[in-house]
Structure formats: C-alpha cells, structure tokens
Design a protein around this motif. Structure first.
Motif: not given
Lengths: 81, 165
Positions: A26-39, B10-19
């Motif tokens: 879970p923690d790695d997943r969060e870090r991964f997604e946090e990186h995606l937000v700005f990269c 469109g209210a889509v979750a950016p990581f999962t694609g869930f609408h």
C-alpha cells in the motif's frame, strides 16, 4: 535532496509491472501514484504500458513449446534475481 | 466525514479509470481497504493529488486516516467544487511561483528553481509547479520546509475555494 518516500522516475519504471499487477504494498502504491500526479513522463509511460498490454492481449500467437518453456524459465529466474 | 477528491475530466478516477456517479454511494470492492477502498483528501492532502476536477465527497463506514490521504469503506460524490478550474489552477501556480521566488530567488542555484516553477506554470503543469515549489523550499531549509510549503499550498486552496472539514 530527495525525500526517502519519494520515487524517482527510474523507480517508477521498474515498479510499473508490479503496479499494474496490483502487487505493490500500500505505501509503495501511494508513492507510485503520488509521483504520477506531477510527472507527465511517467503518466505517459504507464498509459503506453496499459495500451501495450491491451494490444498484445488481443494477439493470438502460438509459441513453440520449447521456446515457451525457455521464456518462462527466464522470467522465473528474473523474479528470483 | 466530508472530504475531497480530485478526478480527471468527467468525474473519472485518474488511476483506476472508474467513472464516479454523482450522489450515489460507492462501496469498496474488497476487504483490502487500502487497495480497494475509497480514497479521498483532507484539506492538507489536496496539493499532493491535484487534477482537473475537484469534488466534495461524503465518506462513511470505517475510515482510515493515513498520512497523505484518507481511505473509507464507502463514498458518495456530493457536489463538484466549481471554483477549481483552469483559471484558479493557474492562479495557484502563480502563488507557488511567488513563494519560490521569495524563498530562493536571490540565491544562485535557487533561481533555477524559480525558472522551473515559472515554466511549469506557463505551460499549465500546475501539479509539478506545486511540487517544485516545495522541493525548492526543502533545498534551502530542509525536509520540514517541504511539508511547510505543502501546508501553505493547502491553506491557499482551502481559502480560495471556501473549503472546510
């Protein structure tokens, strides 16, 4: 200086398969997604990986049994390494 | 609990694609709440998860307050925070740039950060502008300054968007 919890792009690339397999902690997943937000680059990379997996998944290829076994063996070795 | 959620257009979750449906309860799909739970932001988490749309979300059931997000069993989009739009996002970027200029702009290496943040704002890359501003603060004043800068960003967003918890 880089925060310990923050991933670099190279780490994201290395973890992308585990992310797509939902195999990250879970923690790695969060870090991964946090990186995606700005990269943007890693967002694109993830998008391309998803597209590649979807496209390859539609391809029907019968591998010779010997080749298939060699590939599986190589992947097993990679996992252990 | 009322929290917030950034979503793609469109209210889509950016990581999962869930609408996400609006006004309907959505339940976590499995027992592993962290992976499959409903993820949302407290005000202090907002700068970390910036995306195109911001929504108010009501959370229910078991709620796990984690350092950088909250995870709940159930969630329901209540309403879109319409104040979060391209114009305000650009303004937020300029806020980050101004703080970066003030903190490190007079230092030889620090001025490079100012140029980076300005460029990100000019090209509409607001999430990375916020990140770079926090990184510049950390570069000058240590890891605590990174968190301090993120808190300042969260405070700005809450004030300008009229958000409360």
């Amino acid at each position: 200086m880089r925060l310990n919890r923050e991933l670099a792009c190279q780490e994201v690339v290395e973890l992308v398969t585990a992310y797509l397999d939902d195999a990250l902690l879970p923690d790695d997943r969060e870090r991964f997604e946090e990186h995606l937000v700005f990269c943007d680059g890693c967002q694109n990379y993830l998008h391309q990986m998803r597209g590649t997996i979807a496209a390859v998944g539609r391809v029907r290829v019968e591998l010779p049994a010997e080749l298939q076994e060699k590939l599986l063996e190589a992947f097993r070795g990679w996992r252990e390494a | 609990m009322i929290a917030y959620k950034f979503l793609a257009p469109g209210a889509v979750a950016p990581f999962t694609g869930f609408h996400w449906p609006v006004g309907e309860w959505v339940a976590a799909s499995g027992r592993d709440q962290c992976r499959q739970g409903i993820h949302a932001c407290r005000i202090r988490d907002l700068p970390l998860w910036i995306h195109a749309e911001l929504w108010e979300i009501e959370l229910a059931g078991e709620i796990d307050e984690q350092p950088r997000k909250v995870v709940a069993e159930r969630g329901r989009l209540v309403q879109r925070v319409t104040g979060w739009n391209e114009g305000l996002a650009a303004e937020f970027g300029r806020f980050c740039a101004a703080r970066t200029r003030e903190r490190v702009g007079f230092l030889p290496v620090g001025s490079g950060y100012v140029g980076d943040v300005d460029r990100f704002v000019a090209t509409g890359r607001i999430p990375i502008a916020g990140f770079a501003a926090a990184r510049a603060a950390e570069w000058r004043d240590g890891p605590g300054a990174y968190e301090e800068e993120r808190e300042a960003q969260a405070g700005w967003l809450a004030e300008r968007l009229g958000l409360g918890e």
